[in-house]
Design an enzyme around this catalytic site. Structure first.
Site, PDB file in Angstrom:
ATOM      1  N   GLU A 131       0.739  -1.152   0.053  1.00  0.00           N
ATOM      2  CA  GLU A 131      -0.036   0.038  -0.110  1.00  0.00           C
ATOM      3  C   GLU A 131       0.855   1.127  -0.207  1.00  0.00           C
ATOM      4  O   GLU A 131       0.534   2.316  -0.454  1.00  0.00           O
ATOM      5  CB  GLU A 131      -0.812   0.012   1.284  1.00  0.00           C
ATOM      6  CG  GLU A 131      -1.488   1.363   1.444  1.00  0.00           C
ATOM      7  CD  GLU A 131      -2.899   1.697   0.789  1.00  0.00           C
ATOM      8  OE1 GLU A 131      -2.955   0.933  -0.269  1.00  0.00           O
ATOM      9  OE2 GLU A 131      -3.661   2.047   1.135  1.00  0.00           O
ATOM     10  N   THR A 184      -4.061   9.899  -3.602  1.00  0.00           N
ATOM     11  CA  THR A 184      -4.210  10.323  -2.424  1.00  0.00           C
ATOM     12  C   THR A 184      -2.795  11.051  -2.049  1.00  0.00           C
ATOM     13  O   THR A 184      -2.823  12.044  -1.258  1.00  0.00           O
ATOM     14  CB  THR A 184      -3.842   8.861  -1.574  1.00  0.00           C
ATOM     15  OG1 THR A 184      -4.919   7.996  -2.021  1.00  0.00           O
ATOM     16  CG2 THR A 184      -3.775   9.043   0.025  1.00  0.00           C
TER      17      THR A 184
HETATM   18  P1  ADP Z   1      -7.102   4.299  -3.726  1.00  0.00           P
HETATM   19  O1  ADP Z   1      -7.577   4.975  -2.402  1.00  0.00           O
HETATM   20  O2  ADP Z   1      -7.986   4.227  -4.610  1.00  0.00           O
HETATM   21  O3  ADP Z   1      -6.394   3.072  -3.453  1.00  0.00           O
HETATM   22  P2  ADP Z   1      -4.664   5.644  -4.372  1.00  0.00           P
HETATM   23  O4  ADP Z   1      -4.028   6.889  -4.820  1.00  0.00           O
HETATM   24  O5  ADP Z   1      -4.126   5.255  -2.926  1.00  0.00           O
HETATM   25  O6  ADP Z   1      -6.092   5.427  -4.390  1.00  0.00           O
HETATM   26  O7  ADP Z   1      -3.897   4.469  -5.120  1.00  0.00           O
HETATM   27  C1  ADP Z   1      -3.909   4.492  -6.607  1.00  0.00           C
HETATM   28  C2  ADP Z   1      -2.596   4.287  -7.173  1.00  0.00           C
HETATM   29  O8  ADP Z   1      -2.002   3.247  -6.913  1.00  0.00           O
HETATM   30  C3  ADP Z   1      -2.575   4.552  -8.817  1.00  0.00           C
HETATM   31  O9  ADP Z   1      -1.567   5.372  -9.089  1.00  0.00           O
HETATM   32  C4  ADP Z   1      -2.241   3.154  -8.968  1.00  0.00           C
HETATM   33  O10 ADP Z   1      -1.832   3.109 -10.328  1.00  0.00           O
HETATM   34  C5  ADP Z   1      -1.420   2.574  -7.863  1.00  0.00           C
HETATM   35  N1  ADP Z   1      -1.608   1.158  -7.930  1.00  0.00           N
HETATM   36  C6  ADP Z   1      -0.337   0.304  -8.168  1.00  0.00           C
HETATM   37  N2  ADP Z   1      -0.959  -1.119  -7.959  1.00  0.00           N
HETATM   38  C7  ADP Z   1      -2.152  -0.946  -7.851  1.00  0.00           C
HETATM   39  C8  ADP Z   1      -3.147  -1.893  -7.703  1.00  0.00           C
HETATM   40  N3  ADP Z   1      -3.135  -3.425  -7.666  1.00  0.00           N
HETATM   41  N4  ADP Z   1      -4.556  -1.470  -7.325  1.00  0.00           N
HETATM   42  C9  ADP Z   1      -4.789  -0.391  -7.303  1.00  0.00           C
HETATM   43  N5  ADP Z   1      -3.980   0.652  -7.713  1.00  0.00           N
HETATM   44  C10 ADP Z   1      -2.623   0.286  -7.720  1.00  0.00           C
END
Ligand code: ADP
Length: 311
Positions: A131, A184
């Site tokens: 994460e 985020t």
């Molecule tokens: P959320 O709260 O929806 O998870 P974030 O902004 O924290 O949104 O995370 C999204 C980011 O994480 C994007 O840049 C995305 O490309 C990256 N990412 C990498 N791997 C994954 C994954 N398996 N699932 C979702 N987002 C991912």
């Protein structure tokens, strides 16, 4: 070691108005599914991503593979695992898309390896490592609810101390996810460096009330406590139609409403399924005039967290 394991991990709402960075809960749907299979070579690879072409296939950049690799490194770096990600939660939705993938991959890898980590709780730090590459922060407020279900307090990320609160039986959530992207990591830059003491006192009073309401199943107290005087005022303007969505939810009888995570999703908590449907309908009507595509979900609080899918 099993040959393959399929796992479902739910979306989650973090912050929950006054609980910035310390409170979250899991919802029933949507959720990501991950298939983990024995790999031929050491290391975690991504075989395929179904349902999204925007997240990285590179195992060093995808939260799922980074999380599973963290677990593999801990158990035996010679192990090889191939992941197939069925991406049902849109990335950047604010309902824990990255956390769901990170948790599903960690859980699936642990099952595939014959559960070397016995206590599910202890999987949290591995999922957090995944994460972290999405949000830029090492935090458990989406990861822990997605893994364990119910409401979770993250008392501390380091050292990790999370508390399971469960959920009142009649509590439902409505989520509207506008099709706009808010990262985020970008949204965190808006946050104030300092907070007036008066705001802190109001916020801690509300958070204490919310936690007590959740534990005592006191829906009225939950509703009275769902106010955020610190984060929402600076983030609300980043979500087109936030004010209208929130007021539609409250007008339709929601206990409270706010930004899910750092947005753009907006959530409401409701007492009972009938109320949730009413709130859902009113929020949809309010948003239709914005000419922005959106998804909407009505869900009880997910109390199981991440589960293995037995075919
Ligand atoms: P959320 O709260 O929806 O998870 P974030 O902004 O924290 O949104 O995370 C999204 C980011 O994480 C994007 O840049 C995305 O490309 C990256 N990412 C990498 N791997 C994954 C994954 N398996 N699932 C979702 N987002 C991912």
């Amino acid at each position: 070691m099993s040959k393959s394991i399929r796992v479902y991990s739910p979306a989650s709402v973090s912050n929950v108005t006054c609980g910035f960075d310390v409170l979250g809960f899991a919802i029933e749907k949507p959720g990501d599914i991950i298939l983990a299979e024995q790999g031929g070579k050491p290391g975690v690879r991504i075989k395929e991503i179904v349902g999204s072409d925007s997240i990285p296939l590179n195992p060093l950049e995808n939260v799922a593979s980074v999380a599973a690799q963290a677990l593999v490194n801990h158990i035996d770096p010679k192990i090889g695992i191939d992941l197939t990600i069925y991406k049902n939660i849109k990335p950047g939705s604010g309902i824990g898309s990255s956390a769901s993938s990170a948790v599903a991959a960690t859980f699936a890898a642990n099952q595939l390896l014959g559960t070397p980590i016995k206590n599910t709780f202890d999987l949290i730090p591995f999922a957090m490592q995944g994460e972290q590459i999405a949000s830029g922060a090492f935090h458990a407020d989406n990861v822990a609810p997605a893994l364990l279900g119910g409401f979770i307090i993250v008392r501390s990320n380091d050292p990790l101390d999370v508390v399971q609160l469960g959920a009142p039986p009649d509590l439902y959530t409505v989520v509207i996810h506008p099709d706009v992207q808010i990262k985020t990591s970008e949204s965190r830059k808006l946050l104030p460096g300092q907070v007036p003491l008066k705001s802190l006192v109001t916020q801690t009073g509300n958070l204490a009330g919310l936690v007590a309401g959740l534990l005592q199943h006191d829906y009225s107290l939950i509703g009275r406590s769902m106010h955020d005087v610190i984060i929402e005022p600076v983030r609300a303007s980043t979500i087109p139609g936030f004010v209208e969505l929130k007021s539609a939810a409250l007008h339709a009888g929601a206990l409270g409403a706010g930004i899910s995570g750092s947005g753009p999703s907006v959530f409401a908590l409701c007492k009972g399924e009938i109320s949730a449907h009413k709130v859902h309908d009113e929020m949809k009507i309010a948003y239709e005039s914005f000419n922005i595509k959106f998804d909407s979900y009505i869900s009880p609080i997910n109390k199981k967290g991440t589960i293995q899918i037995i075919d």
